[in-house]
Design a protein around this motif. Structure first.
Motif, short mmCIF file in Angstrom:
data_model
loop_
_atom_site.label_atom_id
_atom_site.label_comp_id
_atom_site.label_asym_id
_atom_site.label_seq_id
_atom_site.Cartn_x
_atom_site.Cartn_y
_atom_site.Cartn_z
N THR A 138 -1.34 10.13 10.44
CA THR A 138 -1.12 9.11 11.47
C THR A 138 -1.44 7.70 10.97
O THR A 138 -0.88 6.73 11.47
N ASP A 139 -2.36 7.57 9.99
CA ASP A 139 -2.74 6.24 9.51
C ASP A 139 -3.04 6.29 8.02
O ASP A 139 -3.75 7.19 7.55
N LEU A 140 -2.52 5.30 7.32
CA LEU A 140 -2.80 5.13 5.89
C LEU A 140 -3.66 3.88 5.73
O LEU A 140 -3.29 2.80 6.21
N MET A 141 -4.81 4.03 5.07
CA MET A 141 -5.73 2.91 4.88
C MET A 141 -5.90 2.68 3.38
O MET A 141 -6.21 3.60 2.63
N ILE A 142 -5.68 1.42 2.95
CA ILE A 142 -5.82 1.05 1.53
C ILE A 142 -6.88 -0.03 1.43
O ILE A 142 -6.81 -1.06 2.12
N VAL A 143 -7.87 0.20 0.56
CA VAL A 143 -8.97 -0.75 0.37
C VAL A 143 -8.77 -1.48 -0.95
O VAL A 143 -8.45 -0.86 -1.97
N HIS A 144 -8.96 -2.79 -0.95
CA HIS A 144 -8.80 -3.62 -2.14
C HIS A 144 -10.14 -4.25 -2.52
O HIS A 144 -11.09 -4.28 -1.73
N GLU A 145 -10.17 -4.78 -3.75
CA GLU A 145 -11.42 -5.37 -4.25
C GLU A 145 -11.11 -6.61 -5.08
O GLU A 145 -9.97 -6.84 -5.51
N HIS A 146 -12.16 -7.40 -5.32
CA HIS A 146 -12.08 -8.53 -6.23
C HIS A 146 -13.34 -8.54 -7.08
O HIS A 146 -14.45 -8.70 -6.56
N ARG A 147 -13.17 -8.30 -8.37
CA ARG A 147 -14.30 -8.23 -9.31
C ARG A 147 -15.38 -7.25 -8.84
O ARG A 147 -16.56 -7.55 -8.85
N GLY A 148 -14.92 -6.09 -8.43
CA GLY A 148 -15.85 -5.03 -8.05
C GLY A 148 -16.39 -5.10 -6.64
O GLY A 148 -17.15 -4.23 -6.23
N VAL A 149 -16.00 -6.12 -5.87
CA VAL A 149 -16.50 -6.26 -4.50
C VAL A 149 -15.35 -5.97 -3.53
O VAL A 149 -14.30 -6.63 -3.60
N PRO A 150 -15.49 -5.00 -2.60
CA PRO A 150 -14.43 -4.74 -1.63
C PRO A 150 -14.15 -5.99 -0.80
O PRO A 150 -15.06 -6.59 -0.22
N ASP A 151 -12.87 -6.40 -0.75
CA ASP A 151 -12.55 -7.64 -0.03
C ASP A 151 -11.31 -7.54 0.84
O ASP A 151 -10.91 -8.53 1.46
N GLY A 152 -10.66 -6.37 0.92
CA GLY A 152 -9.46 -6.26 1.73
C GLY A 152 -9.25 -4.86 2.27
O GLY A 152 -9.61 -3.87 1.63
N LEU A 153 -8.66 -4.79 3.47
CA LEU A 153 -8.38 -3.50 4.11
C LEU A 153 -7.02 -3.58 4.79
O LEU A 153 -6.76 -4.51 5.56
N GLN A 154 -6.14 -2.63 4.48
CA GLN A 154 -4.84 -2.54 5.12
C GLN A 154 -4.78 -1.24 5.91
O GLN A 154 -5.08 -0.17 5.38
N ILE A 155 -4.41 -1.34 7.18
CA ILE A 155 -4.31 -0.18 8.06
C ILE A 155 -2.86 -0.05 8.50
O ILE A 155 -2.35 -0.90 9.24
N CYS A 156 -2.19 0.99 8.07
CA CYS A 156 -0.78 1.21 8.38
C CYS A 156 -0.65 2.42 9.29
O CYS A 156 -0.96 3.55 8.88
N HIS A 157 -0.22 2.19 10.52
CA HIS A 157 -0.02 3.30 11.46
C HIS A 157 1.36 3.91 11.24
O HIS A 157 2.36 3.18 11.10
N LEU A 158 1.43 5.21 11.18
CA LEU A 158 2.67 5.91 10.89
C LEU A 158 3.15 6.68 12.12
O LEU A 158 2.34 7.04 12.98
N PRO A 159 4.47 6.87 12.25
CA PRO A 159 5.50 6.67 11.22
C PRO A 159 6.16 5.29 11.19
O PRO A 159 6.86 4.97 10.26
N TYR A 160 5.95 4.43 12.23
CA TYR A 160 6.75 3.20 12.31
C TYR A 160 5.93 1.91 12.24
O TYR A 160 6.48 0.84 12.17
N GLY A 161 4.63 1.97 12.28
CA GLY A 161 3.81 0.76 12.32
C GLY A 161 2.98 0.75 13.59
O GLY A 161 3.01 1.70 14.37
#
Length: 290
Positions: A133-156
């Motif tokens: 139902t949801d895809l979550m992607i975590v991003h980082e900058h120089r080893g520090v978590p700094d971003g989160l994307q939450i994609c609800h499926l199937p359409y947003g």
């Protein structure tokens, strides 16, 4: 499978495109009904179609409410438990891996996936095929978590957050034990339409808790910064409780919402985007003011 997904997507977009027309008709009916109930003159722009609108009103159910694509996105919320897939950007650091492990403990029914060389399109299609139902992607900058994307499926929709002040569980002194019960949620100061939208995006990541659950998660909005805190409690007596923070903790700031899914990229319709360089940006509170 691909043809079926394309057909369902076309049907969803068609329903979404019909919303504006349905909303205009509903508004015209409402004005006619108000004029008749209050014995007032029918507005001039509606007099030509007044009879046909009045006939249509006779078949309307007063208890019904207009559904929109947002209702369609979360139509099974609360009926079926969400199924979440957690992953990271490519080549994650050890700290980001640890943070994702702790996020997996936060969200019930979630699974962690090593990103590897998977493209965004491959991830989204695999999640759809497995009824995620949801895809979550975590991003980082120089080893520090700094971003989160939450994609609800199937359409947003897809929500994009900046993360700041991330504190891991092992960095919190006297941290309590982690409960795996479905948590109770507290949302504070989400008063605007955008605030309600963000609240729904976050709320429907969690299943419905049982009353006896002693696990509480708080999302508190202050000047468009969402503070996340995680506690467990136990009752001492009928007046006092013992509250322990179990972490992690962090702040989130929304910067964009798209109506589509992640793999659509810039082709997805932008539902809302932050404009930090506008003259009035510092004065406006998007999540708490209507």
């Amino acid at each position: 499978m691909l043809r079926r997904q394309a057909r369902l997507r076309r049907e969803y977009l068609y329903r979404k495109n019909q919303e504006e027309q349905s909303r205009v008709i509903s508004e015209r009916k409402r004005k006619i009904k108000e004029a008749l109930d209050e014995n007032k003159q029918i507005p001039t722009e509606l007099q030509k179609d007044a009879l046909s609108l009045k006939k249509a009103l006779d078949f309307d159910d007063e208890g019904a409410s207009d559904l929109n694509h947002i209702d369609d996105e979360y139509r099974w919320a609360g009926v079926e438990d969400p199924k979440i897939m957690l992953t990271t950007s490519r080549d994650p650091s050890s700290k980001l891996k640890q943070f994702v492990k702790e996020l997996k403990l936060i969200f019930p029914n979630s699974q962690r996936l090593n990103r590897g060389n998977y493209e965004i399109g491959q991830l989204v299609n695999a999640c759809r095929a497995n009824e995620v139902t949801d895809l979550m992607i975590v991003h980082e900058h120089r080893g520090v978590p700094d971003g989160l994307q939450i994609c609800h499926l199937p359409y947003g929709p897809t929500a994009f957050f900046n993360l700041s002040n991330v504190v891991m569980r092992h960095d919190i002194p006297n941290v309590g034990t982690m409960s795996e019960a479905y948590p109770h949620l507290i949302f504070n100061n989400f008063k605007s339409k955008l605030g309600e939208r963000v609240q729904n995006i976050l709320k429907y990541l969690f299943p419905v808790p049982k009353e006896e659950s002693k696990r509480v998660m708080t999302f508190a909005n202050d000047s468009d910064y969402i503070s996340y805190r995680h506690h467990v409690y136990k009752k001492i007596d009928h007046k006092n409780i013992d509250l322990h923070e179990v972490g992690p903790r962090f702040e989130m700031k929304l910067y964009e919402i798209r109506s589509g899914t992640l793999e659509q990229g810039k082709a997805a319709e932008i539902e809302w985007v932050a404009r930090p360089h506008m003259n009035t940006a510092k004065k406006r509170k998007h999540l708490s003011e209507g």
